[in-house]
Design a protein around this motif. Structure first.
Motif, PDB file in Angstrom:
ATOM      1  N   GLN A 129      11.200  10.132  20.181  1.00 38.58           N
ATOM      2  CA  GLN A 129      10.756   9.462  18.951  1.00 38.58           C
ATOM      3  C   GLN A 129       9.969  10.460  18.106  1.00 38.58           C
ATOM      4  OE1 GLN A 129      11.307   6.136  18.394  1.00 38.58           O
ATOM      5  NE2 GLN A 129      12.144   5.693  20.429  1.00 38.58           N
ATOM      6  N   TYR A 130       9.959  10.232  16.805  1.00 33.24           N
ATOM      7  CA  TYR A 130       9.003  10.968  15.973  1.00 33.24           C
ATOM      8  C   TYR A 130       7.600  10.654  16.476  1.00 33.24           C
ATOM      9  CZ  TYR A 130      12.247  12.350  12.272  1.00 33.24           C
ATOM     10  OH  TYR A 130      13.249  12.943  11.545  1.00 33.24           O
ATOM     11  N   HIS A 131       6.679  11.591  16.286  1.00 33.77           N
ATOM     12  CA  HIS A 131       5.288  11.318  16.656  1.00 33.77           C
ATOM     13  C   HIS A 131       4.718  10.300  15.654  1.00 33.77           C
ATOM     14  CE1 HIS A 131       1.116  11.773  17.645  1.00 33.77           C
ATOM     15  NE2 HIS A 131       1.449  12.522  18.673  1.00 33.77           N
ATOM     16  N   PRO A 132       4.017   9.257  16.144  1.00 33.87           N
ATOM     17  CA  PRO A 132       3.459   8.272  15.195  1.00 33.87           C
ATOM     18  C   PRO A 132       2.590   8.925  14.119  1.00 33.87           C
ATOM     19  CG  PRO A 132       3.221   7.472  17.445  1.00 33.87           C
ATOM     20  CD  PRO A 132       3.772   8.871  17.541  1.00 33.87           C
ATOM     21  N   ALA A 133       1.901  10.027  14.442  1.00 32.74           N
ATOM     22  CA  ALA A 133       1.045  10.678  13.430  1.00 32.74           C
ATOM     23  C   ALA A 133       1.886  11.151  12.246  1.00 32.74           C
ATOM     24  CB  ALA A 133       0.280  11.848  14.043  1.00 32.74           C
ATOM     25  N   ALA A 134       3.155  11.484  12.479  1.00 31.60           N
ATOM     26  CA  ALA A 134       4.016  11.963  11.391  1.00 31.60           C
ATOM     27  C   ALA A 134       4.184  10.860  10.349  1.00 31.60           C
ATOM     28  CB  ALA A 134       5.373  12.403  11.935  1.00 31.60           C
ATOM     29  N   ALA A 135       4.198   9.601  10.805  1.00 30.09           N
ATOM     30  CA  ALA A 135       4.377   8.481   9.871  1.00 30.09           C
ATOM     31  C   ALA A 135       3.104   8.199   9.079  1.00 30.09           C
ATOM     32  CB  ALA A 135       4.823   7.232  10.621  1.00 30.09           C
ATOM     33  N   LEU A 136       1.970   8.730   9.552  1.00 31.72           N
ATOM     34  CA  LEU A 136       0.735   8.568   8.774  1.00 31.72           C
ATOM     35  C   LEU A 136       0.786   9.457   7.534  1.00 31.72           C
ATOM     36  CD1 LEU A 136      -1.952   8.615  11.640  1.00 31.72           C
ATOM     37  CD2 LEU A 136      -0.962   6.618  10.511  1.00 31.72           C
TER      38      LEU A 136
END
Ligand code: URA
Length: 189
Positions: free
Chosen positions: A162-169
């Motif tokens: 998965q993409y790292h959740p921080a990337a979506a921030l």
């Protein structure tokens, strides 16, 4: 807590294999159910994690909680750790030798938790996990949401990067991608 995880925690305590030990407040070993079906592997603790001693308790952690909720899971039902267990100064990327020194601990987590699904979060965890099982490695933008199957002496399990959740921030468009990719976890559970 499971006895083997307790022993692992003791083995890790006081680790000084790399310079990250100089600046950490504490080692962030992992969190969740020792018998979890799903093991999430992040990158490294940030400021909040270093302070509280638990992985994913800052802003990225809140988004991870939301994503889990989206697929009907609670944090207590999964296990969460990182490829690097100490906070890199100023949250810089972990360096190769730091990753190499620390991944033995991740390997032990994988053996003990023995999950049905490993979910690496972000490029560092994805690259380590895909390499470890001799799988075709590509950039996270190519492999996110893909399903990899492993069958070896350790058993049978799946990997869904998965993409790292921080990337979506930083890039809100990625949140939709993460939601859609997290649903793929449900499909194989
Ligand atoms: N990001 C990570 O990769 N791990 C954490 O524990 C927190 C933020």
């Amino acid at each position: 807590m499971n006895g083997q995880l307790e022993d692992l925690k003791k083995d890790i305590s006081g680790c000084e294999k790399c310079d990250l030990s100089d600046n950490r407040t504490q080692i962030v070993v992992g969190d969740g159910s020792p018998g979890a079906d799903i093991l999430f592997v992040g990158e490294a603790p940030g400021r909040q994690e270093d302070k509280k001693g638990r992985p994913f308790v800052g802003r990225a952690g809140k988004l991870l909680d939301e994503l889990l909720e989206e697929i009907g899971l609670e944090r207590e039902e999964v296990y969460i750790t990182n490829i690097v267990l100490c906070r890199p100064p100023k949250n810089r990327n972990p360096k190769d030798p730091e990753i190499k020194n620390c991944t033995g601990y991740l390997d032990s987590h994988i053996r003990i938790v023995d999950p049905d699904i490993i979910v690496p979060l972000g490029s560092f965890a994805t690259s380590y996990i895909l390499d470890k099982y001799d799988l075709d490695n590509g950039s996270i933008s190519n492999v996110h949401g893909n399903l990899f199957s492993v069958s070896n002496l350790e058993g049978q399990f799946k990997i869904i990067p998965q993409y790292h959740p921080a990337a979506a921030l930083y890039n809100p468009d990625l949140k939709e991608v993460l939601v859609s990719d997290f649903h793929k976890i449900l499909e194989v559970l």
